[in-house]
Design a protein around this motif. Structure first.
Motif, PDB file in Angstrom:
ATOM      1  N   LEU A 157      35.339  49.304  50.306  1.00 42.40           N
ATOM      2  CA  LEU A 157      35.027  48.700  49.014  1.00 42.40           C
ATOM      3  C   LEU A 157      34.352  47.365  49.275  1.00 42.40           C
ATOM      4  O   LEU A 157      34.880  46.536  50.023  1.00 42.40           O
ATOM      5  N   VAL A 158      33.180  47.177  48.674  1.00 41.21           N
ATOM      6  CA  VAL A 158      32.455  45.913  48.800  1.00 41.21           C
ATOM      7  C   VAL A 158      32.295  45.343  47.398  1.00 41.21           C
ATOM      8  O   VAL A 158      31.795  46.025  46.498  1.00 41.21           O
ATOM      9  N   ILE A 159      32.745  44.115  47.213  1.00 40.30           N
ATOM     10  CA  ILE A 159      32.639  43.438  45.923  1.00 40.30           C
ATOM     11  C   ILE A 159      31.618  42.321  46.065  1.00 40.30           C
ATOM     12  O   ILE A 159      31.767  41.437  46.908  1.00 40.30           O
ATOM     13  N   LEU A 160      30.567  42.411  45.245  1.00 44.83           N
ATOM     14  CA  LEU A 160      29.422  41.508  45.384  1.00 44.83           C
ATOM     15  C   LEU A 160      29.299  40.551  44.201  1.00 44.83           C
ATOM     16  O   LEU A 160      29.332  40.986  43.043  1.00 44.83           O
ATOM     17  N   TYR A 198      29.932  43.177  40.890  1.00 44.90           N
ATOM     18  CA  TYR A 198      29.924  44.637  40.891  1.00 44.90           C
ATOM     19  C   TYR A 198      30.431  45.099  42.245  1.00 44.90           C
ATOM     20  O   TYR A 198      30.518  44.312  43.188  1.00 44.90           O
ATOM     21  N   ALA A 199      30.793  46.381  42.327  1.00 48.34           N
ATOM     22  CA  ALA A 199      31.407  46.882  43.552  1.00 48.34           C
ATOM     23  C   ALA A 199      30.737  48.173  44.016  1.00 48.34           C
ATOM     24  O   ALA A 199      30.198  48.932  43.208  1.00 48.34           O
ATOM     25  N   LEU A 200      30.800  48.385  45.308  1.00 51.30           N
ATOM     26  CA  LEU A 200      30.286  49.593  45.946  1.00 51.30           C
ATOM     27  C   LEU A 200      31.407  50.244  46.739  1.00 51.30           C
ATOM     28  O   LEU A 200      32.189  49.554  47.392  1.00 51.30           O
ATOM     29  N   VAL A 201      31.453  51.559  46.694  1.00 54.28           N
ATOM     30  CA  VAL A 201      32.356  52.327  47.555  1.00 54.28           C
ATOM     31  C   VAL A 201      31.492  53.092  48.534  1.00 54.28           C
ATOM     32  O   VAL A 201      30.500  53.708  48.158  1.00 54.28           O
ATOM     33  N   ALA A 210      38.596  46.727  42.199  1.00 52.65           N
ATOM     34  CA  ALA A 210      37.359  46.268  41.568  1.00 52.65           C
ATOM     35  C   ALA A 210      37.650  45.708  40.177  1.00 52.65           C
ATOM     36  O   ALA A 210      37.094  44.670  39.797  1.00 52.65           O
ATOM     37  N   ARG A 211      38.516  46.368  39.443  1.00 57.73           N
ATOM     38  CA  ARG A 211      38.897  45.852  38.113  1.00 57.73           C
ATOM     39  C   ARG A 211      39.571  44.496  38.238  1.00 57.73           C
ATOM     40  O   ARG A 211      39.280  43.571  37.475  1.00 57.73           O
TER      41      ARG A 211
END
Length: 147
Positions: free
Chosen positions: A65-68, A78-81, A107-108
């Motif tokens: 999980l990357v939170i940008l 926003y986040a990427l999986v 992410a939430r």
């Protein structure tokens, strides 16, 4: 299946490489200097979380999980999986779905306005799995440029 989900730690590297070898056949499954250095960099990155679902103390599934940070959407991140993989012997037992739900919750909690995931799989079962986890193929169009 009884499992726990947690953030990966340094000692998880060999198990993660074994999982990634199932995701990308031909990937090196044993740690080497480059893998160890990349893993240390990943663990130190405050925007990145590698989650594992463990069974009897052994990681059997993982996702990243990357939170940008972001300047649009009210400056909400926003986040990427990425790198979603479950050991073939443990599939269809809820580990992957549990991981994706945990990533969504993180992410939430970080205030993200969206969570994105790309897959290279065209397998109908894989696509249904991601839809069951709450993702859709309608809202956005994904593009990839390999470098």
């Amino acid at each position: 299946m009884a499992h726990t989900i947690r953030q990966a730690v340094a000692s998880d590297l060999p198990a993660l490489l074994a999982l990634y070898a199932q995701l990308k056949p031909g990937e090196r499954a044993a740690p080497d200097g480059a893998a160890t250095a990349a893993w240390a960099e990943m663990l130190a990155n405050p925007c990145m979380q590698v989650l594992v679902a463990q069974v009897e103390g052994v990681p059997r599934a993982t996702c990243t999980l990357v939170i940008l940070p972001n300047l649009t959407h009210g400056r909400r991140p926003y986040a990427l999986v990425e790198n979603v993989v479950c050991d073939a012997a443990f599939r269809r037992q809820g580990l992957g779905l549990g991981l994706l739900h945990a990533a969504r919750e993180r992410a939430r909690q970080a205030g993200c306005y969206k969570l994105m995931l790309l897959t290279g799989s065209k397998a109908a079962g894989t696509l249904r799995f991601y839809e069951k986890a709450g993702y859709n193929r309608v809202d956005k169009t994904g593009f990839v440029q390999w470098l």
